[in-house]
Enzyme design. Sequence first.
Site, short mmCIF file in Angstrom:
data_model
loop_
_atom_site.label_atom_id
_atom_site.label_comp_id
_atom_site.label_asym_id
_atom_site.label_seq_id
_atom_site.Cartn_x
_atom_site.Cartn_y
_atom_site.Cartn_z
N ASP A 12 80.84 62.44 39.09
CA ASP A 12 81.73 63.49 38.59
C ASP A 12 80.96 64.81 38.63
O ASP A 12 79.88 64.92 38.06
CB ASP A 12 82.15 63.14 37.15
CG ASP A 12 83.14 64.14 36.58
OD1 ASP A 12 83.79 64.86 37.37
OD2 ASP A 12 83.24 64.22 35.34
N ASP A 106 86.91 66.13 42.38
CA ASP A 106 85.47 66.13 42.09
C ASP A 106 85.00 64.87 41.40
O ASP A 106 83.95 64.87 40.77
CB ASP A 106 85.10 67.36 41.25
CG ASP A 106 85.55 67.21 39.80
OD1 ASP A 106 86.72 66.86 39.58
OD2 ASP A 106 84.72 67.40 38.91
N GLU A 107 85.76 63.80 41.49
CA GLU A 107 85.40 62.61 40.74
C GLU A 107 85.80 61.36 41.53
O GLU A 107 86.90 61.32 42.08
CB GLU A 107 86.15 62.64 39.40
CG GLU A 107 85.72 61.57 38.45
CD GLU A 107 86.54 61.57 37.14
OE1 GLU A 107 87.34 62.51 36.92
OE2 GLU A 107 86.39 60.61 36.38
MG LIG Z 1 84.20 67.05 36.83
#
Ligand SMILES: [Mg+2]
Length: 391
Positions: A12, A106-107
Amino acid sequence: MPADERAIIHVDMDAFYASVEQRDRPELRGLPVIVAGLGPRGVVSTCSYEARRFGVHSAMPTAQARRLCPDGIYVWPDHARYEAVSDQVFEVFHEVTPLVEGLSLDEAFLDVTASQRLLGSVESIGQWLKATIRERTGLNASVGMGPNKLLAKLAGEISKPDGFRRITATHAAAELAPLPVGRLWTVGKVTEQTLHRLGIRTIGELAACDTARLASALGRQVAGLQALARGQDDRCVEPAQAEQSIGAEHTFDVDVAELAMAEAWLLRHCERIAARARQRGLQGRTVTVKLREPPFETYTRQARLPAPSASAGELFGLARGLLVTWWKAQRRPRLRLLGVSLSGFAAERQQDLFDGAPDRRVTDQVQDRINSRFGTGSLVRAGVLKTREQD
Ligand SMILES: [Mg+2]
Protein backbone atom coordinates in the site's frame (compact mmCIF):
# COMPACT_ATOMS: atom_id res chain seq x y z
CA MET A 1 -0.22 -27.38 0.82
CA PRO A 2 -1.73 -26.23 4.13
CA ALA A 3 -3.18 -22.75 3.82
CA ASP A 4 -0.73 -21.42 6.42
CA GLU A 5 2.27 -22.09 4.20
CA ARG A 6 1.18 -19.51 1.67
CA ALA A 7 3.23 -16.33 1.35
CA ILE A 8 1.04 -13.26 0.80
CA ILE A 9 2.29 -9.70 0.49
CA HIS A 10 0.14 -6.60 0.86
CA VAL A 11 1.54 -3.40 -0.64
CA ASP A 12 0.00 0.00 0.00
CA MET A 13 1.56 3.29 -1.07
CA ASP A 14 1.83 5.87 1.73
CA ALA A 15 -0.52 8.87 1.31
CA PHE A 16 -0.42 8.13 -2.40
CA TYR A 17 -1.92 11.17 -4.16
CA ALA A 18 -0.37 13.61 -1.68
CA SER A 19 3.05 11.93 -2.04
CA VAL A 20 2.90 12.22 -5.83
CA GLU A 21 2.15 15.96 -5.42
CA GLN A 22 5.04 16.40 -2.96
CA ARG A 23 7.38 14.46 -5.25
CA ASP A 24 6.53 16.61 -8.28
CA ARG A 25 6.41 19.93 -6.40
CA PRO A 26 9.35 20.04 -3.97
CA GLU A 27 8.05 23.27 -2.43
CA LEU A 28 5.19 21.19 -0.93
CA ARG A 29 7.47 18.78 0.94
CA GLY A 30 7.09 18.87 4.72
CA LEU A 31 3.80 20.77 4.43
CA PRO A 32 0.22 19.64 5.08
CA VAL A 33 -0.97 18.77 1.56
CA ILE A 34 -4.62 17.86 1.07
CA VAL A 35 -5.68 16.40 -2.28
CA ALA A 36 -9.41 16.99 -2.49
CA GLY A 37 -12.39 18.16 -4.46
CA LEU A 38 -12.31 21.90 -3.87
CA GLY A 39 -15.89 22.80 -4.70
CA PRO A 40 -18.70 23.17 -2.15
CA ARG A 41 -19.38 19.41 -2.21
CA GLY A 42 -15.72 18.38 -2.28
CA VAL A 43 -14.34 15.47 -0.30
CA VAL A 44 -10.74 14.75 0.74
CA SER A 45 -9.12 11.99 -1.39
CA THR A 46 -5.76 11.75 0.39
CA CYS A 47 -3.71 13.96 2.66
CA SER A 48 -0.06 13.98 3.65
CA TYR A 49 1.05 12.79 7.07
CA GLU A 50 1.70 16.42 7.98
CA ALA A 51 -2.03 17.13 7.41
CA ARG A 52 -3.13 14.06 9.38
CA ARG A 53 -1.66 15.65 12.51
CA PHE A 54 -4.44 18.24 12.26
CA GLY A 55 -7.08 15.49 12.28
CA VAL A 56 -7.68 15.61 8.52
CA HIS A 57 -8.38 12.24 6.88
CA SER A 58 -9.63 10.87 3.57
CA ALA A 59 -13.40 10.87 2.86
CA MET A 60 -13.82 13.95 5.09
CA PRO A 61 -15.72 16.90 3.52
CA THR A 62 -13.18 19.47 2.30
CA ALA A 63 -15.03 22.22 4.20
CA GLN A 64 -14.39 20.37 7.47
CA ALA A 65 -10.72 19.84 6.56
CA ARG A 66 -10.38 23.58 5.95
CA ARG A 67 -11.68 24.28 9.45
CA LEU A 68 -9.21 21.81 11.01
CA CYS A 69 -6.25 22.83 8.86
CA PRO A 70 -6.82 26.35 7.46
CA ASP A 71 -3.16 26.76 6.40
CA GLY A 72 -3.01 23.47 4.49
CA ILE A 73 -2.18 23.35 0.78
CA TYR A 74 -5.34 22.23 -1.04
CA VAL A 75 -4.79 20.56 -4.42
CA TRP A 76 -7.22 19.23 -7.04
CA PRO A 77 -6.68 15.53 -7.78
CA ASP A 78 -4.85 14.87 -11.04
CA HIS A 79 -6.07 11.34 -11.74
CA ALA A 80 -4.21 10.93 -15.02
CA ARG A 81 -0.89 11.52 -13.25
CA TYR A 82 -1.74 9.15 -10.37
CA GLU A 83 -2.84 6.48 -12.84
CA ALA A 84 0.48 6.74 -14.66
CA VAL A 85 2.40 6.21 -11.39
CA SER A 86 0.02 3.38 -10.46
CA ASP A 87 0.87 1.63 -13.74
CA GLN A 88 4.59 1.82 -12.85
CA VAL A 89 3.92 0.36 -9.40
CA PHE A 90 1.77 -2.49 -10.78
CA GLU A 91 4.51 -3.27 -13.30
CA VAL A 92 6.86 -3.88 -10.36
CA PHE A 93 4.28 -6.23 -8.79
CA HIS A 94 4.02 -8.24 -11.99
CA GLU A 95 7.77 -8.75 -12.09
CA VAL A 96 7.41 -10.80 -8.90
CA THR A 97 4.23 -12.82 -9.55
CA PRO A 98 1.28 -12.97 -11.96
CA LEU A 99 -1.00 -13.34 -8.92
CA VAL A 100 -1.69 -9.67 -8.25
CA GLU A 101 -5.07 -8.54 -6.93
CA GLY A 102 -5.38 -4.77 -7.20
CA LEU A 103 -7.61 -3.21 -4.55
CA SER A 104 -7.19 0.37 -5.75
CA LEU A 105 -4.68 2.46 -7.70
CA ASP A 106 -2.12 2.13 -4.91
CA GLU A 107 -2.91 -1.06 -3.04
CA ALA A 108 -2.68 -4.76 -3.91
CA PHE A 109 -2.30 -8.29 -2.61
CA LEU A 110 0.41 -10.46 -4.15
CA ASP A 111 0.60 -14.24 -3.75
CA VAL A 112 4.33 -14.96 -3.88
CA THR A 113 4.19 -18.56 -2.59
CA ALA A 114 5.62 -20.01 -5.80
CA SER A 115 7.94 -17.04 -6.45
CA GLN A 116 10.01 -17.87 -3.37
CA ARG A 117 11.82 -20.74 -5.09
CA LEU A 118 13.27 -18.33 -7.65
CA LEU A 119 13.44 -15.07 -5.72
CA GLY A 120 14.18 -16.08 -2.14
CA SER A 121 12.24 -15.64 1.10
CA VAL A 122 9.07 -13.58 1.41
CA GLU A 123 11.09 -10.92 3.28
CA SER A 124 13.65 -10.58 0.52
CA ILE A 125 10.83 -10.29 -2.06
CA GLY A 126 9.18 -7.67 0.15
CA GLN A 127 12.44 -5.71 0.45
CA TRP A 128 12.95 -5.85 -3.31
CA LEU A 129 9.41 -4.55 -3.95
CA LYS A 130 9.88 -1.66 -1.54
CA ALA A 131 13.31 -0.71 -2.90
CA THR A 132 12.30 -1.03 -6.56
CA ILE A 133 9.12 1.04 -6.13
CA ARG A 134 11.21 3.70 -4.36
CA GLU A 135 13.84 3.62 -7.12
CA ARG A 136 11.39 3.86 -10.03
CA THR A 137 8.80 6.24 -8.59
CA GLY A 138 10.58 8.03 -5.73
CA LEU A 139 7.69 7.05 -3.43
CA ASN A 140 7.34 5.02 -0.23
CA ALA A 141 5.30 1.85 -0.08
CA SER A 142 4.33 0.00 3.07
CA VAL A 143 4.79 -3.74 2.77
CA GLY A 144 3.08 -6.31 4.98
CA MET A 145 3.72 -10.03 4.78
CA GLY A 146 1.89 -13.01 6.21
CA PRO A 147 0.46 -16.48 5.57
CA ASN A 148 -2.84 -14.97 4.42
CA LYS A 149 -4.52 -11.72 3.31
CA LEU A 150 -5.76 -10.78 6.79
CA LEU A 151 -2.31 -10.92 8.40
CA ALA A 152 -0.41 -9.43 5.44
CA LYS A 153 -2.70 -6.38 5.37
CA LEU A 154 -2.60 -5.99 9.13
CA ALA A 155 1.21 -6.22 9.16
CA GLY A 156 1.43 -3.39 6.63
CA GLU A 157 -1.15 -1.26 8.44
CA ILE A 158 0.47 -1.44 11.86
CA SER A 159 3.93 -0.60 10.53
CA LYS A 160 2.82 2.32 8.29
CA PRO A 161 4.19 4.79 7.15
CA ASP A 162 7.22 3.39 5.32
CA GLY A 163 6.17 0.09 6.88
CA PHE A 164 7.79 -3.31 6.59
CA ARG A 165 6.59 -6.15 8.74
CA ARG A 166 5.84 -9.84 8.63
CA ILE A 167 3.37 -11.65 10.87
CA THR A 168 3.85 -15.42 10.96
CA ALA A 169 1.10 -17.93 11.72
CA THR A 170 2.80 -18.71 15.05
CA HIS A 171 2.64 -15.10 16.22
CA ALA A 172 -0.73 -14.23 14.67
CA ALA A 173 -2.86 -14.71 17.78
CA ALA A 174 -0.50 -12.65 19.97
CA GLU A 175 -0.35 -9.79 17.41
CA LEU A 176 -4.11 -9.71 16.96
CA ALA A 177 -5.20 -10.13 20.59
CA PRO A 178 -4.72 -6.53 21.87
CA LEU A 179 -6.25 -4.82 18.80
CA PRO A 180 -9.77 -3.34 18.99
CA VAL A 181 -12.35 -5.71 17.57
CA GLY A 182 -13.46 -3.09 15.02
CA ARG A 183 -10.09 -3.49 13.24
CA LEU A 184 -10.97 -7.04 12.20
CA TRP A 185 -11.87 -7.55 8.54
CA THR A 186 -15.71 -7.92 8.05
CA VAL A 187 -16.49 -6.31 11.42
CA GLY A 188 -18.57 -3.28 10.51
CA LYS A 189 -20.22 -0.73 12.80
CA VAL A 190 -23.26 -2.89 13.59
CA THR A 191 -21.28 -6.02 14.49
CA GLU A 192 -18.85 -3.90 16.48
CA GLN A 193 -21.70 -2.45 18.57
CA THR A 194 -23.17 -5.92 19.15
CA LEU A 195 -19.77 -7.19 20.33
CA HIS A 196 -19.32 -4.17 22.60
CA ARG A 197 -22.71 -4.90 24.19
CA LEU A 198 -21.43 -8.41 24.98
CA GLY A 199 -18.39 -6.86 26.66
CA ILE A 200 -16.02 -7.84 23.84
CA ARG A 201 -13.62 -5.02 23.00
CA THR A 202 -10.49 -6.69 21.66
CA ILE A 203 -9.83 -9.30 18.97
CA GLY A 204 -8.34 -11.54 21.68
CA GLU A 205 -11.59 -11.44 23.66
CA LEU A 206 -13.53 -12.38 20.53
CA ALA A 207 -11.25 -15.36 19.87
CA ALA A 208 -11.59 -16.58 23.46
CA CYS A 209 -15.35 -16.03 23.86
CA ASP A 210 -17.68 -18.99 24.18
CA THR A 211 -19.04 -19.74 20.70
CA ALA A 212 -22.56 -20.64 21.86
CA ARG A 213 -22.85 -17.35 23.75
CA LEU A 214 -21.81 -15.39 20.68
CA ALA A 215 -24.06 -17.36 18.33
CA SER A 216 -27.23 -16.17 20.06
CA ALA A 217 -26.29 -12.55 19.32
CA LEU A 218 -24.55 -12.89 15.97
CA GLY A 219 -26.01 -15.98 14.32
CA ARG A 220 -24.24 -17.88 11.60
CA GLN A 221 -21.29 -15.55 11.07
CA VAL A 222 -19.76 -16.55 14.43
CA ALA A 223 -17.52 -19.40 13.26
CA GLY A 224 -15.99 -17.32 10.47
CA LEU A 225 -15.51 -14.35 12.77
CA GLN A 226 -13.73 -16.36 15.45
CA ALA A 227 -11.46 -17.98 12.84
CA LEU A 228 -10.45 -14.50 11.64
CA ALA A 229 -9.86 -13.45 15.25
CA ARG A 230 -7.39 -16.33 15.53
CA GLY A 231 -5.64 -15.17 12.34
CA GLN A 232 -7.10 -17.81 10.02
CA ASP A 233 -8.18 -16.62 6.58
CA ASP A 234 -8.54 -18.87 3.52
CA ARG A 235 -9.34 -16.19 0.93
CA CYS A 236 -7.29 -16.50 -2.29
CA VAL A 237 -5.53 -13.70 -4.12
CA GLU A 238 -7.79 -13.16 -7.14
CA PRO A 239 -5.85 -11.58 -10.00
CA ALA A 240 -8.84 -11.06 -12.32
CA GLN A 241 -10.59 -8.72 -9.95
CA ALA A 242 -8.68 -5.60 -10.92
CA GLU A 243 -9.71 -5.93 -14.56
CA GLN A 244 -13.43 -6.57 -14.13
CA SER A 245 -14.25 -3.05 -15.18
CA ILE A 246 -12.59 0.23 -15.99
CA GLY A 247 -14.57 3.33 -15.15
CA ALA A 248 -14.52 7.07 -14.68
CA GLU A 249 -17.03 9.32 -12.99
CA HIS A 250 -17.37 12.88 -11.84
CA THR A 251 -19.54 14.66 -9.27
CA PHE A 252 -20.47 18.12 -10.45
CA ASP A 253 -20.18 21.10 -8.11
CA VAL A 254 -23.13 22.65 -9.89
CA ASP A 255 -25.78 20.28 -11.28
CA VAL A 256 -25.58 19.91 -15.05
CA ALA A 257 -28.85 20.88 -16.72
CA GLU A 258 -27.58 21.17 -20.29
CA LEU A 259 -27.36 18.05 -22.48
CA ALA A 260 -24.36 19.35 -24.44
CA MET A 261 -22.32 19.69 -21.24
CA ALA A 262 -23.32 16.18 -20.11
CA GLU A 263 -22.22 14.85 -23.51
CA ALA A 264 -18.87 16.63 -23.25
CA TRP A 265 -18.21 14.98 -19.86
CA LEU A 266 -19.30 11.65 -21.25
CA LEU A 267 -16.79 11.99 -24.09
CA ARG A 268 -14.04 12.94 -21.66
CA HIS A 269 -14.76 9.84 -19.54
CA CYS A 270 -14.85 7.61 -22.64
CA GLU A 271 -11.46 8.88 -23.78
CA ARG A 272 -9.94 8.15 -20.38
CA ILE A 273 -11.45 4.67 -20.11
CA ALA A 274 -10.51 3.72 -23.66
CA ALA A 275 -6.91 4.87 -23.14
CA ARG A 276 -6.64 2.80 -19.94
CA ALA A 277 -8.09 -0.27 -21.64
CA ARG A 278 -5.61 0.07 -24.52
CA GLN A 279 -2.72 0.48 -22.06
CA ARG A 280 -3.70 -2.83 -20.49
CA GLY A 281 -4.33 -4.61 -23.79
CA LEU A 282 -8.05 -5.01 -23.02
CA GLN A 283 -11.18 -4.66 -25.11
CA GLY A 284 -14.63 -4.63 -23.54
CA ARG A 285 -18.15 -5.16 -24.80
CA THR A 286 -20.37 -3.79 -22.05
CA VAL A 287 -20.78 -0.06 -21.58
CA THR A 288 -22.53 1.18 -18.43
CA VAL A 289 -23.59 4.76 -17.86
CA LYS A 290 -24.27 5.91 -14.30
CA LEU A 291 -26.53 8.92 -13.85
CA ARG A 292 -27.33 10.58 -10.53
CA GLU A 293 -30.11 13.11 -10.23
CA PRO A 294 -29.87 15.48 -7.29
CA PRO A 295 -29.89 14.73 -4.48
CA PHE A 296 -29.19 10.98 -4.64
CA GLU A 297 -31.42 9.16 -7.13
CA THR A 298 -29.06 6.97 -9.17
CA TYR A 299 -29.83 5.27 -12.47
CA THR A 300 -27.64 2.88 -14.47
CA ARG A 301 -28.13 2.15 -18.15
CA GLN A 302 -26.21 -0.61 -19.92
CA ALA A 303 -25.74 -1.76 -23.50
CA ARG A 304 -23.42 -4.07 -25.41
CA LEU A 305 -21.17 -3.22 -28.33
CA PRO A 306 -21.43 -5.45 -31.40
CA ALA A 307 -17.79 -6.48 -30.81
CA PRO A 308 -15.21 -5.91 -28.03
CA SER A 309 -13.59 -2.48 -28.32
CA ALA A 310 -11.18 -0.03 -26.72
CA SER A 311 -12.04 2.80 -29.08
CA ALA A 312 -13.16 6.03 -27.42
CA GLY A 313 -15.35 6.81 -30.44
CA GLU A 314 -17.17 3.48 -30.32
CA LEU A 315 -17.65 3.65 -26.54
CA PHE A 316 -18.94 7.21 -26.80
CA GLY A 317 -21.35 6.34 -29.62
CA LEU A 318 -23.06 3.74 -27.45
CA ALA A 319 -22.84 5.67 -24.16
CA ARG A 320 -24.25 8.80 -25.75
CA GLY A 321 -27.32 6.90 -26.95
CA LEU A 322 -27.95 5.72 -23.38
CA LEU A 323 -27.51 9.22 -21.99
CA VAL A 324 -29.80 10.89 -24.56
CA THR A 325 -32.58 8.31 -24.10
CA TRP A 326 -32.48 8.81 -20.32
CA TRP A 327 -32.32 12.60 -20.70
CA LYS A 328 -35.41 12.74 -22.92
CA ALA A 329 -37.40 10.56 -20.54
CA GLN A 330 -36.88 12.92 -17.57
CA ARG A 331 -39.33 15.71 -16.95
CA ARG A 332 -36.62 18.07 -15.79
CA PRO A 333 -33.26 16.39 -16.46
CA ARG A 334 -30.40 17.38 -14.19
CA LEU A 335 -27.24 15.52 -13.24
CA ARG A 336 -25.26 15.60 -10.05
CA LEU A 337 -22.96 12.79 -11.13
CA LEU A 338 -22.11 11.18 -14.43
CA GLY A 339 -20.03 8.06 -14.86
CA VAL A 340 -19.18 5.51 -17.53
CA SER A 341 -17.56 2.10 -17.26
CA LEU A 342 -16.40 -0.59 -19.64
CA SER A 343 -16.55 -4.28 -18.73
CA GLY A 344 -16.96 -7.70 -20.33
CA PHE A 345 -13.31 -7.85 -21.35
CA ALA A 346 -11.79 -10.12 -23.93
CA ALA A 347 -8.07 -10.20 -24.66
CA GLU A 348 -7.18 -7.79 -27.46
CA ARG A 349 -7.51 -9.24 -30.93
CA GLN A 350 -4.91 -8.97 -33.60
CA GLN A 351 -5.77 -5.79 -35.39
CA ASP A 352 -7.43 -6.46 -38.69
CA LEU A 353 -7.12 -3.72 -41.26
CA PHE A 354 -10.51 -4.52 -42.71
CA ASP A 355 -12.21 -4.75 -39.32
CA GLY A 356 -14.63 -1.99 -38.29
CA ALA A 357 -14.05 1.79 -38.25
CA PRO A 358 -10.29 1.98 -38.85
CA ASP A 359 -10.30 5.79 -38.84
CA ARG A 360 -11.40 5.84 -35.20
CA ARG A 361 -8.66 3.44 -34.15
CA VAL A 362 -6.02 5.51 -35.89
CA THR A 363 -7.24 8.61 -34.02
CA ASP A 364 -6.92 6.71 -30.71
CA GLN A 365 -3.41 5.51 -31.53
CA VAL A 366 -2.22 8.97 -32.49
CA GLN A 367 -3.78 10.33 -29.32
CA ASP A 368 -2.05 7.69 -27.16
CA ARG A 369 1.31 8.49 -28.72
CA ILE A 370 0.98 12.24 -28.21
CA ASN A 371 -0.34 11.84 -24.68
CA SER A 372 2.47 9.47 -23.71
CA ARG A 373 5.00 11.95 -25.02
CA PHE A 374 3.54 15.21 -23.70
CA GLY A 375 1.46 13.99 -20.74
CA THR A 376 -2.08 12.63 -20.49
CA GLY A 377 -4.68 15.17 -21.51
CA SER A 378 -2.39 16.98 -24.00
CA LEU A 379 -4.55 15.86 -26.88
CA VAL A 380 -8.28 15.38 -26.40
CA ARG A 381 -11.18 15.57 -28.80
CA ALA A 382 -12.47 19.12 -29.18
CA GLY A 383 -15.78 18.19 -27.52
CA VAL A 384 -14.00 17.53 -24.23
CA LEU A 385 -12.67 21.07 -23.93
CA LYS A 386 -16.10 22.25 -22.81
CA THR A 387 -15.71 20.27 -19.56
CA ARG A 388 -12.60 22.24 -18.64
CA GLU A 389 -14.78 25.26 -17.96
CA GLN A 390 -16.08 23.27 -14.97
CA ASP A 391 -12.92 21.46 -13.98
MG1 LIG B 1 -2.44 3.98 0.25
